[in-house]
Design a protein around this motif. Structure first.
Motif, PDB file in Angstrom:
ATOM      1  N   ARG A  72      27.361   4.215  47.884  1.00 30.08           N
ATOM      2  CA  ARG A  72      27.377   5.664  47.653  1.00 30.08           C
ATOM      3  C   ARG A  72      27.320   5.957  46.160  1.00 30.08           C
ATOM      4  NH1 ARG A  72      33.006   6.571  50.008  1.00 30.08           N
ATOM      5  NH2 ARG A  72      32.913   8.391  48.639  1.00 30.08           N
ATOM      6  N   LYS A  73      26.497   6.922  45.779  1.00 24.51           N
ATOM      7  CA  LYS A  73      26.342   7.239  44.359  1.00 24.51           C
ATOM      8  C   LYS A  73      27.643   7.727  43.740  1.00 24.51           C
ATOM      9  CE  LYS A  73      21.388   8.247  44.318  1.00 24.51           C
ATOM     10  NZ  LYS A  73      20.334   9.268  44.018  1.00 24.51           N
ATOM     11  N   ASP A  74      28.422   8.512  44.516  1.00 21.34           N
ATOM     12  CA  ASP A  74      29.655   9.029  43.938  1.00 21.34           C
ATOM     13  C   ASP A  74      30.666   7.913  43.705  1.00 21.34           C
ATOM     14  OD1 ASP A  74      29.917   8.738  46.727  1.00 21.34           O
ATOM     15  OD2 ASP A  74      31.509  10.226  46.829  1.00 21.34           O
ATOM     16  N   LEU A  75      30.616   6.860  44.524  1.00 22.39           N
ATOM     17  CA  LEU A  75      31.499   5.715  44.310  1.00 22.39           C
ATOM     18  C   LEU A  75      31.125   4.981  43.034  1.00 22.39           C
ATOM     19  CD1 LEU A  75      33.682   3.698  45.103  1.00 22.39           C
ATOM     20  CD2 LEU A  75      32.114   2.735  46.804  1.00 22.39           C
ATOM     21  N   VAL A  76      29.844   4.779  42.821  1.00 22.52           N
ATOM     22  CA  VAL A  76      29.388   4.130  41.583  1.00 22.52           C
ATOM     23  C   VAL A  76      29.772   4.964  40.370  1.00 22.52           C
ATOM     24  CG1 VAL A  76      27.379   3.341  40.280  1.00 22.52           C
ATOM     25  CG2 VAL A  76      27.494   2.940  42.749  1.00 22.52           C
ATOM     26  N   GLU A  77      29.558   6.273  40.450  1.00 24.13           N
ATOM     27  CA  GLU A  77      29.856   7.148  39.315  1.00 24.13           C
ATOM     28  C   GLU A  77      31.346   7.179  39.009  1.00 24.13           C
ATOM     29  OE1 GLU A  77      28.163  10.803  40.589  1.00 24.13           O
ATOM     30  OE2 GLU A  77      26.079  10.163  40.223  1.00 24.13           O
TER      31      GLU A  77
END
Length: 231
Positions: A65-70
């Motif tokens: 998930r992009k929000d997890l990476v961010e």
């Protein structure tokens, strides 16, 4: 977690790892719509590795998930004084079903992602649905904790054997050492258990992985790398 469970810490090495096995051997109906799982072989397959082209893009196949990476990269900056090694980071997506690959090693130089399975605490999933629903930093809660951790190196405990120590860096997990929250191998995280039960067993809050997956993780995590878990 009482001293009898977390044991003694000497020279940074856990002499007694306190995250006991909490696997169930009976099949419990799943709550909600769990994914259909194909048969898993008795021996763990090689982890799924996805390479980036020329190292220009992190996770080019969008496995995480992009929000997890961010959020993880922001945590790496926030806790920079504790995260001395930034070549790779480790992410855990607790939104996902326990039978899914949801522990990720993310190479920040080459872009590739390696996926593993990991358990959650029995207190986080009292109905054993396969989904973590609640989290805590309290001793004896048997729940998983979310937030940023720093890996603290390979160790060995008399209960769980080889493991990786973790230091919690936030109010949501800063009792990780007291609770003996570690990364260790467990029978209830092995492919044979998943094939039989349809989901992983539950830990006492540790990030339990299959015995086969522990080998590369223990070697590569080392000290001073980020592990970030979120829902």
């Amino acid at each position: 977690m009482r001293l009898s469970r977390r044991g003694l810490i000497l020279g940074g090495s856990a002499l007694l790892a306190g995250c006991s096995s909490a696997a169930t051997t009976s099949s419990i109906p799943l709550v909600g719509a769990a994914p259909t799982l194909s048969r898993v072989p008795d021996h763990a397959p090689a982890p799924q590795v996805h390479m980036a082209d020329a190292g220009t893009v992190i996770d080019p196949h969008g496995l995480v998930r992009k929000d997890l990476v961010e959020r993880a990269r922001a945590a790496m900056d926030t806790h920079g004084h504790r995260i001395g090694r930034r070549d790779r980071m480790y992410l855990v997506d607790f939104q996902k079903f326990s039978g899914s690959e949801r522990l990720y090693e993310v190479d920040l130089e080459g872009g590739w992602v390696t996926s593993y399975r990991t358990s959650h605490g029995r207190g986080s999933d009292p109905a054993h649905s396969g989904y973590a629903q609640r989290f805590s930093n309290e001793p004896d809660s048997h729940m998983s904790s979310i937030g940023a951790y720093a890996t603290a190196g390979a160790s060995w405990g008399s209960q769980q054997g080889p493991n990786v120590l973790l230091d919690g860096l936030e109010y949501s997990n800063n009792l990780a050492r007291e609770r003996a929250i570690i990364i260790h191998g467990a029978d209830y995280a092995d492919p044979a258990f998943l094939a039989r039960e349809g989901k992983l067993g539950r830990s006492y809050g540790c990030f339990s992985v299959s015995h086969a997956d522990l080998v590369p993780l223990r070697e590569r995590m080392g000290e001073g790398r980020l592990l970030f878990a979120m829902t």
